[in-house]
Motif scaffolding. Structure first.
Motif, mmCIF file in Angstrom:
data_model
loop_
_atom_site.group_PDB
_atom_site.id
_atom_site.type_symbol
_atom_site.label_atom_id
_atom_site.label_comp_id
_atom_site.label_asym_id
_atom_site.label_seq_id
_atom_site.Cartn_x
_atom_site.Cartn_y
_atom_site.Cartn_z
ATOM 1 N N ILE A 1 23.948 -46.381 -50.317
ATOM 2 C CA ILE A 1 24.306 -44.951 -50.242
ATOM 3 C C ILE A 1 23.823 -44.217 -51.489
ATOM 4 O O ILE A 1 23.279 -43.116 -51.416
ATOM 5 N N ASN A 2 23.988 -44.863 -52.639
ATOM 6 C CA ASN A 2 23.555 -44.256 -53.896
ATOM 7 C C ASN A 2 22.046 -44.037 -53.910
ATOM 8 O O ASN A 2 21.555 -42.964 -54.285
ATOM 9 N N GLN A 3 21.303 -45.048 -53.492
ATOM 10 C CA GLN A 3 19.847 -44.943 -53.515
ATOM 11 C C GLN A 3 19.332 -43.918 -52.502
ATOM 12 O O GLN A 3 18.418 -43.133 -52.797
ATOM 13 N N VAL A 4 19.931 -43.925 -51.298
ATOM 14 C CA VAL A 4 19.488 -42.971 -50.258
ATOM 15 C C VAL A 4 19.806 -41.540 -50.671
ATOM 16 O O VAL A 4 18.969 -40.632 -50.557
ATOM 17 N N SER A 5 21.026 -41.306 -51.138
ATOM 18 C CA SER A 5 21.421 -39.949 -51.532
ATOM 19 C C SER A 5 20.606 -39.461 -52.727
ATOM 20 O O SER A 5 20.215 -38.289 -52.789
ATOM 21 N N PHE A 6 20.317 -40.363 -53.651
ATOM 22 C CA PHE A 6 19.495 -39.974 -54.799
ATOM 23 C C PHE A 6 18.074 -39.623 -54.341
ATOM 24 O O PHE A 6 17.468 -38.644 -54.821
ATOM 25 N N GLY A 7 17.551 -40.427 -53.429
ATOM 26 C CA GLY A 7 16.217 -40.130 -52.904
ATOM 27 C C GLY A 7 16.168 -38.775 -52.210
ATOM 28 O O GLY A 7 15.220 -38.011 -52.377
ATOM 29 N N LEU A 8 17.235 -38.524 -51.395
ATOM 30 C CA LEU A 8 17.300 -37.225 -50.716
ATOM 31 C C LEU A 8 17.407 -36.086 -51.730
ATOM 32 O O LEU A 8 16.752 -35.044 -51.591
ATOM 33 N N TRP A 9 18.247 -36.290 -52.744
ATOM 34 C CA TRP A 9 18.404 -35.249 -53.761
ATOM 35 C C TRP A 9 17.083 -34.988 -54.470
ATOM 36 O O TRP A 9 16.686 -33.828 -54.671
ATOM 37 N N ALA A 10 16.380 -36.069 -54.845
ATOM 38 C CA ALA A 10 15.106 -35.906 -55.534
ATOM 39 C C ALA A 10 14.088 -35.214 -54.642
ATOM 40 O O ALA A 10 13.337 -34.320 -55.080
ATOM 41 N N GLY A 11 14.062 -35.595 -53.348
ATOM 42 C CA GLY A 11 13.119 -34.966 -52.423
ATOM 43 C C GLY A 11 13.408 -33.492 -52.222
ATOM 44 O O GLY A 11 12.495 -32.655 -52.210
ATOM 45 N N LEU A 12 14.692 -33.184 -52.044
ATOM 46 C CA LEU A 12 15.073 -31.777 -51.877
ATOM 47 C C LEU A 12 14.780 -30.962 -53.123
ATOM 48 O O LEU A 12 14.359 -29.802 -53.039
ATOM 49 N N THR A 13 15.005 -31.569 -54.281
ATOM 50 C CA THR A 13 14.735 -30.860 -55.539
ATOM 51 C C THR A 13 13.265 -30.543 -55.687
ATOM 52 O O THR A 13 12.870 -29.421 -56.021
ATOM 53 N N VAL A 14 12.431 -31.551 -55.426
ATOM 54 C CA VAL A 14 10.982 -31.335 -55.517
ATOM 55 C C VAL A 14 10.531 -30.298 -54.490
ATOM 56 O O VAL A 14 9.733 -29.394 -54.797
ATOM 57 N N ALA A 15 11.051 -30.425 -53.261
ATOM 58 C CA ALA A 15 10.675 -29.474 -52.216
ATOM 59 C C ALA A 15 11.092 -28.050 -52.585
ATOM 60 O O ALA A 15 10.343 -27.084 -52.366
ATOM 61 N N GLY A 16 12.281 -27.922 -53.167
ATOM 62 C CA GLY A 16 12.745 -26.590 -53.569
ATOM 63 C C GLY A 16 11.886 -25.984 -54.657
ATOM 64 O O GLY A 16 11.559 -24.786 -54.626
ATOM 65 N N ILE A 17 11.514 -26.818 -55.629
ATOM 66 C CA ILE A 17 10.679 -26.317 -56.736
ATOM 67 C C ILE A 17 9.301 -25.922 -56.227
ATOM 68 O O ILE A 17 8.759 -24.863 -56.582
ATOM 69 N N VAL A 18 8.723 -26.773 -55.366
ATOM 70 C CA VAL A 18 7.395 -26.470 -54.811
ATOM 71 C C VAL A 18 7.433 -25.186 -53.985
ATOM 72 O O VAL A 18 6.560 -24.313 -54.098
ATOM 73 N N GLN A 19 8.462 -25.077 -53.133
ATOM 74 C CA GLN A 19 8.558 -23.855 -52.304
ATOM 75 C C GLN A 19 8.738 -22.613 -53.164
ATOM 76 O O GLN A 19 8.124 -21.576 -52.894
ATOM 77 N N ALA A 20 9.545 -22.693 -54.210
ATOM 78 C CA ALA A 20 9.766 -21.545 -55.087
ATOM 79 C C ALA A 20 8.499 -21.152 -55.821
ATOM 80 O O ALA A 20 8.244 -19.962 -56.050
ATOM 81 N N GLN A 21 7.675 -22.152 -56.185
ATOM 82 C CA GLN A 21 6.417 -21.856 -56.874
ATOM 83 C C GLN A 21 5.396 -21.246 -55.920
ATOM 84 O O GLN A 21 4.653 -20.337 -56.290
ATOM 85 N N ILE A 22 5.358 -21.772 -54.687
ATOM 86 C CA ILE A 22 4.400 -21.239 -53.708
ATOM 87 C C ILE A 22 4.760 -19.797 -53.334
ATOM 88 O O ILE A 22 3.888 -18.928 -53.231
ATOM 89 N N ALA A 23 6.034 -19.557 -53.121
ATOM 90 C CA ALA A 23 6.490 -18.218 -52.707
ATOM 91 C C ALA A 23 6.907 -17.366 -53.893
ATOM 92 O O ALA A 23 7.685 -16.428 -53.746
ATOM 93 N N TYR A 24 6.395 -17.693 -55.062
ATOM 94 C CA TYR A 24 6.806 -16.999 -56.292
ATOM 95 C C TYR A 24 6.557 -15.491 -56.201
ATOM 96 O O TYR A 24 5.480 -15.040 -55.812
ATOM 97 N N VAL A 25 7.567 -14.721 -56.567
ATOM 98 C CA VAL A 25 7.481 -13.248 -56.612
ATOM 99 C C VAL A 25 7.488 -12.830 -58.079
ATOM 100 O O VAL A 25 8.488 -13.045 -58.777
ATOM 101 N N PRO A 26 6.408 -12.241 -58.570
ATOM 102 C CA PRO A 26 6.328 -11.912 -60.009
ATOM 103 C C PRO A 26 7.409 -10.959 -60.491
ATOM 104 O O PRO A 26 7.880 -11.064 -61.613
ATOM 105 N N GLN A 27 7.784 -10.024 -59.642
ATOM 106 C CA GLN A 27 8.819 -9.077 -60.067
ATOM 107 C C GLN A 27 9.659 -8.659 -58.877
ATOM 108 O O GLN A 27 9.224 -8.700 -57.729
ATOM 109 N N LYS A 28 10.870 -8.253 -59.162
ATOM 110 C CA LYS A 28 11.801 -7.836 -58.121
ATOM 111 C C LYS A 28 12.188 -6.384 -58.365
ATOM 112 O O LYS A 28 12.565 -6.013 -59.478
#
Length: 301
Positions: free
Chosen positions: A239-266
């Protein structure tokens, strides 16, 4: 060589009217013809002592002068000239009719006859004037609506202020949906925040449970108990290894998506108060003078 002074409009009109009232129709017709002649110089703006012929400019006096001229010509039995004058009057005011209490019935009848002959022309003229009046009202209404929209746009511009916030690439690289929130994607930000928080918390809890089972002294346990402890350790480890893997994958996916869809100013709109409409304040005043007293009002806008 001196030049005769010209009378004012009313004075000139009265000079003709007195001749008409005295039944001097030929003289009255002559005077009214002169004061309606466009070739004549305009009358003075103030009364004078002169009686030289001049042209009327006051619209009401011109209409009255035309009616008296037509009545004078009818009295002289110069019907063609009278009807031509009546036609001019009716073309300018199709609904006009002489007062029977002032003019003889023959004059009223002559207006009726000319109006009948000119009925189609007068109706067309009246229709044209009605159309022009309708178009004028439509244009006025359109102008009012445009002014209203213009004022509303001014009020909106005065009541709102545009605020520009510069975003950061560093913030976009943070986990838990922070980059999505910065880009304005709140739903996606909450999705990453909740899933990463859940998998991260599961990883920590599973690690603590694993350590708990590992802390037991297996020498004190029987064979079946050691097997059960080992089985539970393996489950929590998985459970620890699976949840950590999911957390790491989601974290990387979130960072990548935020960089791709980056908005310079709001850009945000900030509301701000506007001054209230001015009100009319009226205050009564009383003034006392040696000759009496006066009452009035003073207004502030």
């Amino acid at each position: 060589m001196s030049q005769a002074a010209r009378a004012d409009d009313l004075q000139q009109f009265e000079l003709g009217k007195t001749r008409f009232d005295a039944a001097e129709y030929a003289e009255a017709a002559s005077r009214f013809t002169a004061m309606l002649d466009l070739a004549q110089k305009p009358c003075e703006s103030v009364p004078t002592s002169g009686t030289a012929s001049c042209r009327l400019t006051d619209p009401d006096l011109i209409k009255r002068a035309r009616t008296l001229r037509a009545a004078s010509l009818i009295a002289l039995k110069r019907y063609d000239e009278a009807e031509a004058e009546i036609a001019t009057i009716l073309r300018q005011n199709p609904t006009y009719s002489p007062d029977p209490a002032v003019f003889p019935q023959e004059v009223v009848d002559r207006f009726t006859l000319v109006r009948g002959r000119l009925r189609e022309e007068l109706e067309a003229t009246e229709q044209k004037r009605a159309d022009e009046e309708r178009q004028r009202r439509i244009a006025e209404q359109k102008a009012k609506e445009e002014d209203k929209r213009w004022i509303e746009s001014l009020v909106k511009a005065a009541s709102e202020r545009q605020v520009i916030v510069q975003n950061s690439r560093l913030v976009a690289a943070m986990p838990f949906g922070i980059g999505q929130f910065q880009n304005g994607s709140n739903k996606l930000g909450w999705t990453f925040a909740i899933t990463q928080a859940f998998t991260g918390a599961t990883t920590i809890v599973a690690s603590q449970v694993y350590n708990y089972y590992a802390s037991f002294d297996q020498r004190l346990a029987t064979g079946p108990e050691r097997e059960e402890l080992f089985r539970r350790q393996q489950i929590t480890l998985i459970i620890n290894q699976v949840s950590f893997g999911l957390w790491a994958g989601l974290t990387v996916a979130g960072i990548v998506q935020a960089q791709i869809a980056y908005v310079p100013q709001k850009v945000t709109i900030e509301k701000r108060p506007i001054p209230p409409r001015p009100t009319v304040r009226v205050v009564p005043t009383v003034a006392v003078t040696p000759d009496g007293f006066g009452v009035g009002v003073v207004g502030a806008f």
